[in-house]
Scaffold this motif. Structure first.
Motif, PDB file in Angstrom:
ATOM      1  N   ASP A 120      35.402  34.704  44.140  1.00 50.61           N
ATOM      2  CA  ASP A 120      34.669  35.539  45.096  1.00 50.61           C
ATOM      3  C   ASP A 120      35.581  36.226  46.113  1.00 50.61           C
ATOM      4  O   ASP A 120      35.093  36.911  47.006  1.00 50.61           O
ATOM      5  CB  ASP A 120      33.629  34.696  45.842  1.00 50.61           C
ATOM      6  CG  ASP A 120      32.545  34.170  44.909  1.00 50.61           C
ATOM      7  OD1 ASP A 120      32.168  34.914  43.983  1.00 50.61           O
ATOM      8  OD2 ASP A 120      32.101  33.023  45.087  1.00 50.61           O
ATOM      9  N   ARG A 121      36.902  36.037  45.967  1.00 51.58           N
ATOM     10  CA  ARG A 121      37.839  36.707  46.876  1.00 51.58           C
ATOM     11  C   ARG A 121      38.115  38.134  46.416  1.00 51.58           C
ATOM     12  O   ARG A 121      38.139  38.415  45.222  1.00 51.58           O
ATOM     13  CB  ARG A 121      39.161  35.930  46.941  1.00 51.58           C
ATOM     14  CG  ARG A 121      39.122  34.694  47.816  1.00 51.58           C
ATOM     15  CD  ARG A 121      40.396  33.903  47.712  1.00 51.58           C
ATOM     16  NE  ARG A 121      41.595  34.718  47.881  1.00 51.58           N
ATOM     17  CZ  ARG A 121      42.833  34.250  47.692  1.00 51.58           C
ATOM     18  NH1 ARG A 121      43.031  32.988  47.325  1.00 51.58           N
ATOM     19  NH2 ARG A 121      43.870  35.040  47.863  1.00 51.58           N
ATOM     20  N   LYS A 122      38.328  39.021  47.367  1.00 52.38           N
ATOM     21  CA  LYS A 122      38.728  40.383  47.033  1.00 52.38           C
ATOM     22  C   LYS A 122      40.152  40.342  46.485  1.00 52.38           C
ATOM     23  O   LYS A 122      41.011  39.628  47.016  1.00 52.38           O
ATOM     24  CB  LYS A 122      38.674  41.295  48.262  1.00 52.38           C
ATOM     25  CG  LYS A 122      37.340  41.262  49.012  1.00 52.38           C
ATOM     26  CD  LYS A 122      36.179  41.765  48.161  1.00 52.38           C
ATOM     27  CE  LYS A 122      34.884  41.820  48.970  1.00 52.38           C
ATOM     28  NZ  LYS A 122      33.720  42.157  48.143  1.00 52.38           N
ATOM     29  N   VAL A 123      40.419  41.129  45.429  1.00 51.64           N
ATOM     30  CA  VAL A 123      41.737  41.039  44.794  1.00 51.64           C
ATOM     31  C   VAL A 123      42.837  41.666  45.648  1.00 51.64           C
ATOM     32  O   VAL A 123      44.020  41.490  45.350  1.00 51.64           O
ATOM     33  CB  VAL A 123      41.739  41.656  43.380  1.00 51.64           C
ATOM     34  CG1 VAL A 123      40.772  40.947  42.475  1.00 51.64           C
ATOM     35  CG2 VAL A 123      41.478  43.146  43.428  1.00 51.64           C
ATOM     36  N   TYR A 143      41.155  47.295  41.862  1.00 53.58           N
ATOM     37  CA  TYR A 143      40.426  47.790  43.029  1.00 53.58           C
ATOM     38  C   TYR A 143      40.425  46.703  44.106  1.00 53.58           C
ATOM     39  O   TYR A 143      39.790  45.653  43.934  1.00 53.58           O
ATOM     40  CB  TYR A 143      39.009  48.182  42.642  1.00 53.58           C
ATOM     41  CG  TYR A 143      38.978  49.378  41.724  1.00 53.58           C
ATOM     42  CD1 TYR A 143      39.028  50.671  42.246  1.00 53.58           C
ATOM     43  CD2 TYR A 143      38.934  49.230  40.333  1.00 53.58           C
ATOM     44  CE1 TYR A 143      39.015  51.787  41.412  1.00 53.58           C
ATOM     45  CE2 TYR A 143      38.922  50.336  39.493  1.00 53.58           C
ATOM     46  CZ  TYR A 143      38.963  51.607  40.039  1.00 53.58           C
ATOM     47  OH  TYR A 143      38.969  52.697  39.210  1.00 53.58           O
ATOM     48  N   PRO A 144      41.162  46.905  45.207  1.00 54.40           N
ATOM     49  CA  PRO A 144      41.383  45.821  46.175  1.00 54.40           C
ATOM     50  C   PRO A 144      40.121  45.312  46.858  1.00 54.40           C
ATOM     51  O   PRO A 144      40.071  44.158  47.287  1.00 54.40           O
ATOM     52  CB  PRO A 144      42.355  46.444  47.189  1.00 54.40           C
ATOM     53  CG  PRO A 144      42.199  47.917  47.040  1.00 54.40           C
ATOM     54  CD  PRO A 144      41.856  48.146  45.602  1.00 54.40           C
ATOM     55  N   SER A 145      39.103  46.168  46.960  1.00 52.53           N
ATOM     56  CA  SER A 145      37.881  45.737  47.651  1.00 52.53           C
ATOM     57  C   SER A 145      36.884  45.068  46.705  1.00 52.53           C
ATOM     58  O   SER A 145      35.810  44.650  47.138  1.00 52.53           O
ATOM     59  CB  SER A 145      37.217  46.933  48.346  1.00 52.53           C
ATOM     60  OG  SER A 145      36.838  47.906  47.398  1.00 52.53           O
ATOM     61  N   PHE A 146      37.224  44.969  45.422  1.00 53.80           N
ATOM     62  CA  PHE A 146      36.387  44.279  44.433  1.00 53.80           C
ATOM     63  C   PHE A 146      36.899  42.870  44.223  1.00 53.80           C
ATOM     64  O   PHE A 146      38.084  42.589  44.375  1.00 53.80           O
ATOM     65  CB  PHE A 146      36.413  44.998  43.085  1.00 53.80           C
ATOM     66  CG  PHE A 146      35.660  46.290  43.012  1.00 53.80           C
ATOM     67  CD1 PHE A 146      35.076  46.859  44.127  1.00 53.80           C
ATOM     68  CD2 PHE A 146      35.546  46.963  41.802  1.00 53.80           C
ATOM     69  CE1 PHE A 146      34.386  48.056  44.051  1.00 53.80           C
ATOM     70  CE2 PHE A 146      34.861  48.168  41.706  1.00 53.80           C
ATOM     71  CZ  PHE A 146      34.277  48.711  42.836  1.00 53.80           C
ATOM     72  N   ILE A 172      35.820  39.355  39.272  1.00 53.42           N
ATOM     73  CA  ILE A 172      34.683  39.586  38.371  1.00 53.42           C
ATOM     74  C   ILE A 172      34.245  41.041  38.433  1.00 53.42           C
ATOM     75  O   ILE A 172      33.994  41.677  37.403  1.00 53.42           O
ATOM     76  CB  ILE A 172      33.512  38.645  38.718  1.00 53.42           C
ATOM     77  CG1 ILE A 172      33.874  37.199  38.351  1.00 53.42           C
ATOM     78  CG2 ILE A 172      32.243  39.073  37.984  1.00 53.42           C
ATOM     79  CD1 ILE A 172      32.816  36.180  38.742  1.00 53.42           C
ATOM     80  N   GLU A 173      34.170  41.611  39.636  1.00 54.72           N
ATOM     81  CA  GLU A 173      33.735  43.006  39.781  1.00 54.72           C
ATOM     82  C   GLU A 173      34.737  43.969  39.140  1.00 54.72           C
ATOM     83  O   GLU A 173      34.348  44.963  38.528  1.00 54.72           O
ATOM     84  CB  GLU A 173      33.556  43.329  41.264  1.00 54.72           C
ATOM     85  CG  GLU A 173      32.346  42.653  41.893  1.00 54.72           C
ATOM     86  CD  GLU A 173      32.319  42.754  43.400  1.00 54.72           C
ATOM     87  OE1 GLU A 173      31.234  42.554  43.986  1.00 54.72           O
ATOM     88  OE2 GLU A 173      33.382  43.016  44.016  1.00 54.72           O
ATOM     89  N   ASN A 174      36.036  43.664  39.278  1.00 58.20           N
ATOM     90  CA  ASN A 174      37.045  44.506  38.649  1.00 58.20           C
ATOM     91  C   ASN A 174      36.884  44.526  37.141  1.00 58.20           C
ATOM     92  O   ASN A 174      36.876  45.591  36.520  1.00 58.20           O
ATOM     93  CB  ASN A 174      38.453  44.015  39.021  1.00 58.20           C
ATOM     94  CG  ASN A 174      39.049  44.746  40.208  1.00 58.20           C
ATOM     95  OD1 ASN A 174      39.576  45.846  40.073  1.00 58.20           O
ATOM     96  ND2 ASN A 174      38.950  44.122  41.370  1.00 58.20           N
ATOM     97  N   ILE A 175      36.746  43.358  36.543  1.00 60.00           N
ATOM     98  CA  ILE A 175      36.633  43.293  35.082  1.00 60.00           C
ATOM     99  C   ILE A 175      35.314  43.898  34.620  1.00 60.00           C
ATOM    100  O   ILE A 175      35.262  44.591  33.593  1.00 60.00           O
ATOM    101  CB  ILE A 175      36.799  41.846  34.579  1.00 60.00           C
ATOM    102  CG1 ILE A 175      38.245  41.401  34.792  1.00 60.00           C
ATOM    103  CG2 ILE A 175      36.415  41.736  33.106  1.00 60.00           C
ATOM    104  CD1 ILE A 175      38.565  40.044  34.222  1.00 60.00           C
ATOM    105  N   ALA A 176      34.245  43.663  35.368  1.00 61.93           N
ATOM    106  CA  ALA A 176      32.950  44.245  34.998  1.00 61.93           C
ATOM    107  C   ALA A 176      33.028  45.769  34.986  1.00 61.93           C
ATOM    108  O   ALA A 176      32.485  46.426  34.086  1.00 61.93           O
ATOM    109  CB  ALA A 176      31.873  43.778  35.970  1.00 61.93           C
ATOM    110  N   TYR A 177      33.733  46.340  35.958  1.00 56.31           N
ATOM    111  CA  TYR A 177      33.870  47.794  36.017  1.00 56.31           C
ATOM    112  C   TYR A 177      34.733  48.313  34.865  1.00 56.31           C
ATOM    113  O   TYR A 177      34.391  49.303  34.213  1.00 56.31           O
ATOM    114  CB  TYR A 177      34.459  48.205  37.356  1.00 56.31           C
ATOM    115  CG  TYR A 177      34.593  49.700  37.518  1.00 56.31           C
ATOM    116  CD1 TYR A 177      33.477  50.529  37.458  1.00 56.31           C
ATOM    117  CD2 TYR A 177      35.836  50.287  37.704  1.00 56.31           C
ATOM    118  CE1 TYR A 177      33.590  51.901  37.598  1.00 56.31           C
ATOM    119  CE2 TYR A 177      35.968  51.665  37.846  1.00 56.31           C
ATOM    120  CZ  TYR A 177      34.838  52.469  37.791  1.00 56.31           C
ATOM    121  OH  TYR A 177      34.957  53.817  37.916  1.00 56.31           O
ATOM    122  N   LEU A 178      35.852  47.612  34.589  1.00 60.22           N
ATOM    123  CA  LEU A 178      36.711  48.014  33.474  1.00 60.22           C
ATOM    124  C   LEU A 178      35.960  47.916  32.146  1.00 60.22           C
ATOM    125  O   LEU A 178      36.105  48.767  31.270  1.00 60.22           O
ATOM    126  CB  LEU A 178      37.971  47.139  33.438  1.00 60.22           C
ATOM    127  CG  LEU A 178      38.951  47.323  34.598  1.00 60.22           C
ATOM    128  CD1 LEU A 178      40.054  46.262  34.533  1.00 60.22           C
ATOM    129  CD2 LEU A 178      39.568  48.725  34.574  1.00 60.22           C
TER     130      LEU A 178
END
Length: 233
Positions: free
Chosen positions: A126-129, A86-89, A92-98
């Protein structure tokens, strides 16, 4: 960990995968090499459950990959040629969601730890992927495999488009999951990466596994000769 026995797939009269047999032990890396049409991608797609074999079996840590699909899916991780996140995550946010989708209970601290172990730096957390390179996205996917304690990781052309520095970083990161006892199967055209990374190398041609070689017995010129001999055989 992974045992493939007498696997066959036909497309009409084309015998795309012909009586395929190999094993990948825990903590071992197997690279499957071969030209386009050799049967590598069909093999990978059968192991992933995208297509059904006409005969044969694949067993992952005692589980039948075709009849116990859900249980096997929990034990494996697929990393495609281009990892889509998810490019806007953030990472950490991507893995937390997965992890939430997989019903895994993990903390942000645990996620940060595995990301750093795979080479994501503190200032990248903290960068967006959406701004991440292909190699960095692969690191995020491999971090999730570590967090998931995947027993098998399947990869498709992971070094395609990577520069030499990113390729070496990829090799280092894959060795991290190998050290955790994960079995790794990589489909690739990259002879140099296969030689640097794998424990065993399988060379496929016309749907058959023509050679299954212990990598420590090979020099790169030896591997190159074995590979190109399949086209003149």
């Amino acid at each position: 960990m992974l045992e493939v026995s007498n696997l066959n797939k036909f497309y009409g009269k084309n015998h795309a995968v012909n009586d395929l047999n190999f094993t990948v032990a825990s903590g071992e890396i197997l690279c499957l090499l071969g030209a386009n049409g050799a049967g590598k991608t069909t093999t990978l797609n059968m192991l992933l459950g995208f297509i059904k074999p006409d005969s044969g079996s694949a067993i992952l840590d005692g589980l039948d990959m075709y009849y116990q699909r859900s249980a096997c899916r929990e034990q494996m991780m697929y990393i495609p040629e281009n990892v889509h996140l998810y490019p806007s995550f953030t990472a950490i946010e991507n893995i937390a969601y997965l992890a939430e989708l997989a019903k895994m209970r993990v903390s942000d601290g645990e996620i940060k730890d595995v990301l750093i172990r795979t080479g994501i730096t503190e200032n990248q957390l903290d960068r967006k992927v959406g701004s991440f390179s292909k190699g960095m996205r692969q690191k995020v996917a491999i971090a999730f495999a570590l967090l998931k304690h995947a027993k098998l990781v399947l990869m498709d052309e992971p070094t395609s488009g990577l520069d030499p520095v990113a390729t070496q970083e990829f090799i280092d990161v894959v060795n991290t999951i190998k050290e955790r006892g994960t079995a790794v199967l990589i489909v690739t055209h990259d002879l140099l990466c296969a030689h640097q990374l794998s424990d065993h190398i399988g060379i496929m041609s016309q749907g058959q596994l023509k050679q299954f070689i212990k990598n420590e017995q090979l020099t790169l010129p030896d591997l190159t000769e074995h590979y190109f001999n399949q086209f003149s055989a």
